[in-house]
Write a protein that holds these residues in place. Structure first.
Motif, PDB file in Angstrom:
ATOM      1  N   ILE A  81      10.386  -5.306  46.038  1.00 59.72           N
ATOM      2  CA  ILE A  81      10.452  -6.278  47.139  1.00 59.72           C
ATOM      3  C   ILE A  81      11.399  -5.788  48.236  1.00 59.72           C
ATOM      4  O   ILE A  81      11.071  -5.814  49.420  1.00 59.72           O
ATOM      5  N   THR A  82      12.578  -5.312  47.836  1.00 56.54           N
ATOM      6  CA  THR A  82      13.613  -4.936  48.803  1.00 56.54           C
ATOM      7  C   THR A  82      13.389  -3.558  49.427  1.00 56.54           C
ATOM      8  O   THR A  82      13.568  -3.381  50.624  1.00 56.54           O
ATOM      9  N   HIS A  83      12.989  -2.588  48.600  1.00 56.58           N
ATOM     10  CA  HIS A  83      12.891  -1.204  49.066  1.00 56.58           C
ATOM     11  C   HIS A  83      11.455  -0.691  49.171  1.00 56.58           C
ATOM     12  O   HIS A  83      11.243   0.410  49.687  1.00 56.58           O
ATOM     13  N   GLY A  84      10.489  -1.439  48.628  1.00 63.40           N
ATOM     14  CA  GLY A  84       9.097  -0.998  48.672  1.00 63.40           C
ATOM     15  C   GLY A  84       8.806   0.167  47.743  1.00 63.40           C
ATOM     16  O   GLY A  84       7.763   0.808  47.837  1.00 63.40           O
ATOM     17  N   THR A  85       9.735   0.433  46.830  1.00 61.80           N
ATOM     18  CA  THR A  85       9.563   1.518  45.877  1.00 61.80           C
ATOM     19  C   THR A  85      10.477   1.259  44.676  1.00 61.80           C
ATOM     20  O   THR A  85      11.373   0.419  44.744  1.00 61.80           O
ATOM     21  N   ILE A  86      10.242   1.993  43.611  1.00 64.60           N
ATOM     22  CA  ILE A  86      11.127   1.920  42.445  1.00 64.60           C
ATOM     23  C   ILE A  86      12.234   2.948  42.633  1.00 64.60           C
ATOM     24  O   ILE A  86      11.956   4.128  42.843  1.00 64.60           O
ATOM     25  N   ARG A  87      13.477   2.478  42.617  1.00 63.67           N
ATOM     26  CA  ARG A  87      14.610   3.403  42.751  1.00 63.67           C
ATOM     27  C   ARG A  87      14.860   4.094  41.409  1.00 63.67           C
ATOM     28  O   ARG A  87      15.252   3.454  40.434  1.00 63.67           O
ATOM     29  N   LEU A  88      14.623   5.382  41.376  1.00 66.83           N
ATOM     30  CA  LEU A  88      14.743   6.133  40.133  1.00 66.83           C
ATOM     31  C   LEU A  88      16.172   6.131  39.603  1.00 66.83           C
ATOM     32  O   LEU A  88      16.385   6.223  38.386  1.00 66.83           O
ATOM     33  N   SER A  89      17.144   5.974  40.488  1.00 70.57           N
ATOM     34  CA  SER A  89      18.555   5.979  40.062  1.00 70.57           C
ATOM     35  C   SER A  89      18.885   4.776  39.178  1.00 70.57           C
ATOM     36  O   SER A  89      19.859   4.790  38.445  1.00 70.57           O
ATOM     37  N   ARG A  90      18.049   3.718  39.256  1.00 65.86           N
ATOM     38  CA  ARG A  90      18.308   2.521  38.442  1.00 65.86           C
ATOM     39  C   ARG A  90      17.674   2.601  37.056  1.00 65.86           C
ATOM     40  O   ARG A  90      17.936   1.762  36.212  1.00 65.86           O
ATOM     41  N   LEU A  91      16.820   3.594  36.841  1.00 59.67           N
ATOM     42  CA  LEU A  91      16.132   3.695  35.550  1.00 59.67           C
ATOM     43  C   LEU A  91      17.094   4.198  34.480  1.00 59.67           C
ATOM     44  O   LEU A  91      17.983   5.003  34.738  1.00 59.67           O
ATOM     45  N   ARG A  92      16.892   3.719  33.273  1.00 61.41           N
ATOM     46  CA  ARG A  92      17.662   4.197  32.128  1.00 61.41           C
ATOM     47  C   ARG A  92      16.947   5.413  31.546  1.00 61.41           C
ATOM     48  O   ARG A  92      15.722   5.526  31.633  1.00 61.41           O
ATOM     49  N   ASP A  93      17.711   6.287  30.913  1.00 61.65           N
ATOM     50  CA  ASP A  93      17.088   7.421  30.233  1.00 61.65           C
ATOM     51  C   ASP A  93      16.236   6.899  29.089  1.00 61.65           C
ATOM     52  O   ASP A  93      16.665   5.989  28.359  1.00 61.65           O
ATOM     53  N   PRO A  94      15.030   7.459  28.907  1.00 61.05           N
ATOM     54  CA  PRO A  94      14.210   7.008  27.783  1.00 61.05           C
ATOM     55  C   PRO A  94      14.841   7.433  26.455  1.00 61.05           C
ATOM     56  O   PRO A  94      15.463   8.486  26.366  1.00 61.05           O
ATOM     57  N   ILE A  95      14.690   6.577  25.458  1.00 65.16           N
ATOM     58  CA  ILE A  95      15.140   6.908  24.102  1.00 65.16           C
ATOM     59  C   ILE A  95      13.884   7.270  23.330  1.00 65.16           C
ATOM     60  O   ILE A  95      12.978   6.440  23.175  1.00 65.16           O
ATOM     61  N   ILE A  96      13.817   8.522  22.885  1.00 70.00           N
ATOM     62  CA  ILE A  96      12.605   9.037  22.251  1.00 70.00           C
ATOM     63  C   ILE A  96      12.945   9.488  20.839  1.00 70.00           C
ATOM     64  O   ILE A  96      13.928  10.215  20.633  1.00 70.00           O
ATOM     65  N   MET A 119      10.806   4.908  22.397  1.00 69.72           N
ATOM     66  CA  MET A 119       9.495   5.548  22.430  1.00 69.72           C
ATOM     67  C   MET A 119       9.356   6.483  21.240  1.00 69.72           C
ATOM     68  O   MET A 119      10.304   7.191  20.885  1.00 69.72           O
ATOM     69  N   VAL A 120       8.159   6.478  20.626  1.00 62.89           N
ATOM     70  CA  VAL A 120       7.885   7.268  19.430  1.00 62.89           C
ATOM     71  C   VAL A 120       6.896   8.377  19.796  1.00 62.89           C
ATOM     72  O   VAL A 120       5.861   8.106  20.406  1.00 62.89           O
ATOM     73  N   THR A 121       7.243   9.632  19.434  1.00 65.04           N
ATOM     74  CA  THR A 121       6.354  10.756  19.748  1.00 65.04           C
ATOM     75  C   THR A 121       5.883  11.457  18.475  1.00 65.04           C
ATOM     76  O   THR A 121       6.542  11.383  17.432  1.00 65.04           O
ATOM     77  N   ASP A 122       4.759  12.147  18.612  1.00 65.61           N
ATOM     78  CA  ASP A 122       4.305  12.999  17.512  1.00 65.61           C
ATOM     79  C   ASP A 122       5.003  14.350  17.634  1.00 65.61           C
ATOM     80  O   ASP A 122       5.855  14.551  18.513  1.00 65.61           O
ATOM     81  N   GLU A 123       4.634  15.296  16.769  1.00 63.66           N
ATOM     82  CA  GLU A 123       5.330  16.589  16.759  1.00 63.66           C
ATOM     83  C   GLU A 123       5.086  17.413  18.017  1.00 63.66           C
ATOM     84  O   GLU A 123       5.779  18.400  18.277  1.00 63.66           O
ATOM     85  N   PHE A 124       4.096  17.026  18.829  1.00 61.43           N
ATOM     86  CA  PHE A 124       3.787  17.752  20.061  1.00 61.43           C
ATOM     87  C   PHE A 124       4.397  17.081  21.296  1.00 61.43           C
ATOM     88  O   PHE A 124       4.163  17.519  22.416  1.00 61.43           O
ATOM     89  N   GLY A 125       5.146  15.993  21.097  1.00 61.75           N
ATOM     90  CA  GLY A 125       5.769  15.313  22.215  1.00 61.75           C
ATOM     91  C   GLY A 125       4.891  14.270  22.887  1.00 61.75           C
ATOM     92  O   GLY A 125       5.259  13.705  23.906  1.00 61.75           O
ATOM     93  N   THR A 126       3.735  13.988  22.296  1.00 63.24           N
ATOM     94  CA  THR A 126       2.837  12.968  22.837  1.00 63.24           C
ATOM     95  C   THR A 126       3.350  11.587  22.427  1.00 63.24           C
ATOM     96  O   THR A 126       3.676  11.370  21.255  1.00 63.24           O
ATOM     97  N   ILE A 127       3.407  10.658  23.385  1.00 58.75           N
ATOM     98  CA  ILE A 127       3.859   9.300  23.078  1.00 58.75           C
ATOM     99  C   ILE A 127       2.832   8.625  22.174  1.00 58.75           C
ATOM    100  O   ILE A 127       1.659   8.504  22.521  1.00 58.75           O
ATOM    101  N   GLU A 128       3.281   8.193  21.010  1.00 59.68           N
ATOM    102  CA  GLU A 128       2.413   7.522  20.039  1.00 59.68           C
ATOM    103  C   GLU A 128       2.549   6.006  20.103  1.00 59.68           C
ATOM    104  O   GLU A 128       1.639   5.277  19.734  1.00 59.68           O
ATOM    105  N   GLY A 129       3.734   5.532  20.519  1.00 60.02           N
ATOM    106  CA  GLY A 129       3.958   4.093  20.558  1.00 60.02           C
ATOM    107  C   GLY A 129       5.367   3.772  21.002  1.00 60.02           C
ATOM    108  O   GLY A 129       6.139   4.669  21.348  1.00 60.02           O
ATOM    109  N   VAL A 130       5.676   2.477  21.001  1.00 60.58           N
ATOM    110  CA  VAL A 130       7.033   2.021  21.300  1.00 60.58           C
ATOM    111  C   VAL A 130       7.466   1.016  20.244  1.00 60.58           C
ATOM    112  O   VAL A 130       6.634   0.330  19.636  1.00 60.58           O
ATOM    113  N   VAL A 131       8.771   0.944  20.031  1.00 59.39           N
ATOM    114  CA  VAL A 131       9.354  -0.025  19.106  1.00 59.39           C
ATOM    115  C   VAL A 131      10.429  -0.785  19.862  1.00 59.39           C
ATOM    116  O   VAL A 131      11.241  -0.195  20.578  1.00 59.39           O
TER     117      VAL A 131
END
Length: 187
Positions: A81-96, A119-131
């Protein structure tokens, strides 16, 4: 005399079997993950956020496997709403975590994640799901469907049930007071 009622017995059973279960039995599978694509236009992103009850979203570039970070819904909406974009600096690092991780280790990870999804990945780094913390809670206490979900197990009458094909078999065993649905070698 029965010491526990059905609900209490099912919860105790959920706790006792938790350590033996695979992460696949509690996670939200890849096809059901709500995620935001940075390549989408602002209106599409706003509609997606508005139409979902989730608090956190993976923010990706183009495809789910290109995770940039995890955003809190209210902050993402404010940015759009404010910036018309997602500010990447506000994102948290993903936990994989790898899909081989045990549920008890995921619980420890979730405690440190302060409510964020893992986030849950397989042995190749493909996202399999989230918990999420609610997924662990549901493994113990049964389903708590989001407002955009139907329950996986619904009793139609005394002899008929409607069960989603992705329903948790541990929970189904408890609801039906049955045994043998879960293969102990494949939990």
């Amino acid at each position: 005399r029965q010491v526990f009622g059905d609900t209490e017995r099912n919860m105790v059973s959920g706790v006792l079997t938790l350590a033996d279960r695979s992460i696949h039995s509690i996670m939200t599978p890849r096809n059901d993950i709500s995620w935001l694509n940075l390549d989408d236009d602002v209106e599409t992103l706003k509609r997606q956020l508005d139409g979902s009850p989730h608090s956190f979203f993976p923010v990706c570039r183009g495809v789910l496997d290109e995770v940039i970070g995890i955003g809190r819904a209210k902050e993402l909406v404010a940015d759009l709403i404010t910036h018309g974009t997602i500010r990447l600096s506000r994102l948290r690092d993903p936990i994989i975590v790898p899909e081989s991780i045990g549920i008890l280790k995921v619980m420890e990870t979730l405690k440190r994640a302060k409510g964020q999804l893992v986030m849950v990945t397989d042995e190749f780094g493909t996202i399999e799901g989230v918990v999420t913390p609610i997924d662990v809670f549901e493994a113990i206490a049964g389903e708590f469907p989001d407002e955009d979900e139907m329950p996986d197990i619904v009793q139609i009458d005394d002899n008929h049930w409607r069960v989603d094909g992705a329903a948790d078999l541990h929970h189904l065993e408890q609801v039906l007071n049955a045994e043998g649905l879960v293969d102990d070698d494949d939990v």
